[in-house]
Every structure is written in structure tokens, then in C-alpha cells.
Design an enzyme around this catalytic site. Structure first.
Site, PDB file in Angstrom:
ATOM      1  N   SER A 113      -9.167  -1.960   7.420  1.00 41.82           N
ATOM      2  CA  SER A 113      -9.460  -3.194   6.696  1.00 41.82           C
ATOM      3  C   SER A 113     -10.941  -3.519   6.825  1.00 41.82           C
ATOM      4  CB  SER A 113      -8.636  -4.355   7.271  1.00 41.82           C
ATOM      5  OG  SER A 113      -9.111  -5.599   6.811  1.00 41.82           O
ATOM      6  N   SER A 114     -11.477  -4.210   5.833  1.00 43.79           N
ATOM      7  CA  SER A 114     -12.883  -4.588   5.887  1.00 43.79           C
ATOM      8  C   SER A 114     -13.174  -5.616   6.972  1.00 43.79           C
ATOM      9  CB  SER A 114     -13.332  -5.147   4.530  1.00 43.79           C
ATOM     10  OG  SER A 114     -12.573  -6.291   4.181  1.00 43.79           O
ATOM     11  N   CYS A 115     -12.134  -6.203   7.574  1.00 48.16           N
ATOM     12  CA  CYS A 115     -12.361  -7.189   8.638  1.00 48.16           C
ATOM     13  C   CYS A 115     -12.833  -6.535   9.935  1.00 48.16           C
ATOM     14  CB  CYS A 115     -11.111  -8.014   8.892  1.00 48.16           C
ATOM     15  SG  CYS A 115      -9.776  -7.101   9.682  1.00 48.16           S
ATOM     16  N   PRO A 173     -10.348  -0.346   3.219  1.00 42.75           N
ATOM     17  CA  PRO A 173     -10.363  -1.028   1.922  1.00 42.75           C
ATOM     18  C   PRO A 173     -10.815  -2.475   2.032  1.00 42.75           C
ATOM     19  CG  PRO A 173      -8.138  -0.951   2.782  1.00 42.75           C
ATOM     20  CD  PRO A 173      -9.001  -0.189   3.756  1.00 42.75           C
ATOM     21  N   THR A 174     -11.319  -2.986   0.936  1.00 43.27           N
ATOM     22  CA  THR A 174     -11.599  -4.413   0.838  1.00 43.27           C
ATOM     23  C   THR A 174     -10.286  -5.157   0.644  1.00 43.27           C
ATOM     24  OG1 THR A 174     -13.037  -6.019  -0.239  1.00 43.27           O
ATOM     25  CG2 THR A 174     -11.951  -4.402  -1.663  1.00 43.27           C
ATOM     26  N   LEU A 217      -5.031   3.709   7.412  1.00 41.53           N
ATOM     27  CA  LEU A 217      -5.545   2.603   6.606  1.00 41.53           C
ATOM     28  C   LEU A 217      -6.042   1.491   7.516  1.00 41.53           C
ATOM     29  CD1 LEU A 217      -5.557   2.268   3.451  1.00 41.53           C
ATOM     30  CD2 LEU A 217      -4.087   4.090   4.292  1.00 41.53           C
ATOM     31  N   TYR A 273      -6.378  -8.618  14.884  1.00 40.78           N
ATOM     32  CA  TYR A 273      -6.060  -7.609  13.870  1.00 40.78           C
ATOM     33  C   TYR A 273      -7.213  -6.625  13.709  1.00 40.78           C
ATOM     34  CZ  TYR A 273      -5.036  -5.685   9.217  1.00 40.78           C
ATOM     35  OH  TYR A 273      -4.808  -4.843   8.156  1.00 40.78           O
ATOM     36  N   HIS A 332      -1.826 -13.334   1.895  1.00 41.47           N
ATOM     37  CA  HIS A 332      -3.255 -13.318   1.617  1.00 41.47           C
ATOM     38  C   HIS A 332      -3.560 -14.262   0.444  1.00 41.47           C
ATOM     39  CE1 HIS A 332      -3.227  -9.345   3.829  1.00 41.47           C
ATOM     40  NE2 HIS A 332      -4.227  -9.978   4.377  1.00 41.47           N
ATOM     41  N   GLU A 353      15.707   2.937   9.606  1.00 42.66           N
ATOM     42  CA  GLU A 353      15.832   4.343   9.994  1.00 42.66           C
ATOM     43  C   GLU A 353      14.850   4.749  11.082  1.00 42.66           C
ATOM     44  OE1 GLU A 353      17.184   6.279   5.724  1.00 42.66           O
ATOM     45  OE2 GLU A 353      15.086   5.688   6.016  1.00 42.66           O
ATOM     46  N   VAL A 377       0.831  -1.206   0.000  1.00 39.72           N
ATOM     47  CA  VAL A 377       0.000   0.000   0.000  1.00 39.72           C
ATOM     48  C   VAL A 377       0.861   1.249   0.000  1.00 39.72           C
ATOM     49  CG1 VAL A 377      -1.740   1.306   1.253  1.00 39.72           C
ATOM     50  CG2 VAL A 377      -1.925  -1.181   1.120  1.00 39.72           C
ATOM     51  N   GLY A 378       1.888   1.272   0.842  1.00 42.77           N
ATOM     52  CA  GLY A 378       2.744   2.445   0.924  1.00 42.77           C
ATOM     53  C   GLY A 378       3.431   2.771  -0.387  1.00 42.77           C
ATOM     54  N   LYS A 421      -7.445  -2.464  14.256  1.00 37.19           N
ATOM     55  CA  LYS A 421      -7.873  -1.515  13.233  1.00 37.19           C
ATOM     56  C   LYS A 421      -9.083  -0.699  13.688  1.00 37.19           C
ATOM     57  CE  LYS A 421      -4.680  -2.125  10.331  1.00 37.19           C
ATOM     58  NZ  LYS A 421      -3.745  -0.996  10.074  1.00 37.19           N
ATOM     59  N   LEU A 454       8.735   1.978  14.057  1.00 36.32           N
ATOM     60  CA  LEU A 454       7.432   2.555  14.366  1.00 36.32           C
ATOM     61  C   LEU A 454       6.845   2.025  15.671  1.00 36.32           C
ATOM     62  CD1 LEU A 454       5.845   2.584  10.795  1.00 36.32           C
ATOM     63  CD2 LEU A 454       6.798   4.519  12.066  1.00 36.32           C
TER      64      LEU A 454
END
Length: 320
Positions: A107-109, A163-164, A105, A136, A179, A38, A15-16, A140, A41
Site C-alpha cells: 500500500s502507498s501508506c 498500489p495507490t 501486495l 497497517y 475506504h 477452506e 484485489v484478489g 506492509k 491464512l
């Protein structure tokens, strides 16, 4: 001309990297990126210092721990912790650094396992989640609520895109943790190369899934962030922050497997292993809010599958 400084977190992921492609040719934008070496996160002080020093105008959070059914089942602790920590660190750092615009971002889950189809944004938190990816999904959902909370308390403009199922160049083709589309592409390709007579596919093959090319998602994200607050609120209220991005069409896993076998050129037998989990029976998003902003998908699914397989073949060293 003053450049708009945009930080894309997770710029090397599927995605990024799509977001970078969508943004990099804009002459009014200065992109900010940092590799995992670097910037960790998961390190809150490091993230806070980085965002403060870089002082971006906009942040896109595309960094996440992701995977298919097997990975979600095998690593639930990592999936909930790493995603919670990433979102929390970046969203809070954005706020403390005075960053007014951010997109997270999801997820549809996030929607209940038995949500009415197609799933509308209002379905959030109306029922139980699919157990195989609940950690997960909870992470989200927390990201959505973080954005809503900073918006409500501090007047920030933090938005969330749901997103789906995604596919495309830069995907993870790991043999067990990927996936469904990259997993099947790799499985069929290896079966073709090895001359295997059959390929086993998890589940019954009867559940339905919707798929969106990652470049279409990137365009949608940019469009969401370029939409005025008033126009965005008119579309999303009373949801406050999150919006679905899908295609409005789905296929059974059996149909998907047959399409991928054809793209790859595998001519053997498909075996569906009913002992393996199917996951949610159906995951089709209601896309009307996004469409009302003037966006629609542009990548034709069969062509997208061909392009994804071609990327896999051209990046063999990156997908082992």
C-alpha cells in the site's frame, strides 16, 4: 502443454477477484484458490501444508485486513497482527515449498507522512508514518522486507507492488470501516434514497488522494510477474523488490465527494467535519518505474466511478 499453477490468496476480495479476472482466461494457467472456510491464512501449519500440497509455481498475496481511517483507528491490533501473520505465513510457506515466484501486495501508506511528492520508492523508511494507519503500514513494510530477505539469502524471486488508493467492483462498502470511495458512495446513495438534505464528509476536504481502478492494478501485477528478472532488476534496483503502481493524478477529497454525489444523483449539501482526521496531506505515487515496463492505467476515473456505483447497486445483498 504444462500449465503454470498460480495460487491467488484472497481471491474473493476486491484485489484478489480482479487478479482472478485478469488470469482466468489464460489457457496456460491453472488457478488455485481457497476460501477462508477452506484455509485460515492466520494458521501457519495449515498454510504451510496447503502450499506444500498444492505446489504452485507462482503465488499472488492479495489477502489482507484493510479499511479506511476509522477502521485503522479502531482496530490497530487486528490490522498489524492479521497482516503480519498472513504475509509471514504465506511467504515462508512459499520458500519452504520451493515456490520461486511470489508477488506481495502492499500500500502507498508505507511512505512517510511528509514524503516528497510524488513519492518515489526510495522514500521508504526515510521518515515518520501517518499515525492513523501506522500499524497497517508497518505490517506492509515488513512484507517488503520479508521478500527482500528471502531474495537476498535464498535467491528467490519475490516481488512487492505498492498500489495507490484502490476502488472498483468487489470493494467494501461498510458504513464505517470502508475506504473513502465506497464509503461516500454508500453515504450519498442512502441520503438520496432517504431524502436527506445533507451528507457529512470526514475532514477538511482539502487533502489530496490518487485513485486506481482495481482492474488496472491486476493488469500491473500480472505484468510485473511476467517481466524477466533482468528487466525487473534494471527497473527496480537498488530497491530490490517493490514498485509503485499509480495513475500520476490526484484530486482533493472535496472534488472527489462532488464527483461521487453527481454519479449517485445526490443533490443535497456537502458538510465537511473538520473535527475528524484528514490523514496524510497528500499521497501521490511516482509511477515512472512501472511505466518503464510498458504499463499505464486504462480505466478513465469518471467511468470507473460509474461502474463502481453500478456494481454497488447490483450487489446490494453483498455490501450491507
Amino acid at each position: 502443454m504444462t500449465l503454470k499453477r498460480i495460487y491467488v490468496a484472497g481471491h474473493r476480495g476486491m484485489v484478489g477477484s480482479a487478479l482472478v479476472r485478469a488470469l482466468q482466461d489464460n489457457p496456460g494457467i491453472e488457478l488455485i484458490t481457497a476460501s477462508r472456510a477452506e484455509l485460515d491464512l492466520l494458521d501457519q501449519p495449515a498454510v504451510s501444508d496447503f502450499v506444500s500440497r498444492q505446489s504452485p509455481d507462482v503465488i499472488y498475496i492479495a489477502a489482507a485486513r484493510v479499511g479506511g481511517i476509522h477502521a485503522n483507528n479502531a482496530y490497530p491490533a487486528e490490522f498489524i497482527y492479521e497482516n503480519l501473520a498472513t504475509e509471514t505465513n504465506l511467504i515462508h510457506a512459499a520458500h519452504t515449498a520451493g515456490v520461486q515466484q511470489l508477488l506481495s501486495l502492499g500500500s502507498s501508506c508505507i511512505y512517510p507522512k511528509h514524503a516528497p511528492q510524488p513519492m518515489r520508492e526510495e522514500a521508504l523508511l526515510t521518515g515518520l508514518l501517518e499515525p492513523t494507519n501506522e500499524p497497517y503500514a508497518i505490517a506492509k513494510i515488513a512484507g517488503i522486507k520479508l521478500c527482500e530477505s528471502y531474495n537476498r539469502q535464498y535467491g528467490r524471486d519475490y516481488r512487492s507492488v505498492m498500489p495507490t488508493n484502490l476502488y472498483g467492483p468487489g470493494d467494501n462498502f461498510h458504513p464505517t470501516d470502508s475506504h473513502v470511495i465506497p464509503g461516500l458512495i454508500r453515504r450519498f446513495h442512502e441520503a438520496k434514497i432517504n431524502g436527506d438534505p445533507r451528507v457529512v464528509v470526514w475532514g477538511t476536504g482539502e487533502v489530496r488522494r490518487e485513485f486506481l481502478h482495481v482492474d488496472d492494478l491486476a493488469r500491473a501485477c500480472v505484468q510485473v510477474m511476467e517481466t524477466s528478472c533482468a528487466d525487473y532488476a534494471a527497473v527496480t534496483e537498488p530497491m530490490c523488490s517493490h514498485i509503485n503502481v499509480g495513475t500520476g493524478q490526484d484530486v482533493t477529497i472535496r472534488e472527489l465527494a462532488e464527483q461521487i454525489a453527481e454519479v449517485v444523483g445526490f443533490e443535497g449539501e456537502l458538510i465537511f467535519d473538520n473535527s475528524k482526521p484528514d490523514g496524510t496531506p497528500r499521497k501521490l505515487l511516482d509511477n515512472r518505474r512501472m511505466e518503464s515496463l510498458g504499463w499505464s492505467p486504462s480505466v478513465f476515473f469518471p467511468q470507473g466511478l460509474v461502474g463502481t456505483y453500478e456494481w454497488f447497486l447490483s450487489n446490494g445483498d453483498a455490501v450491507k
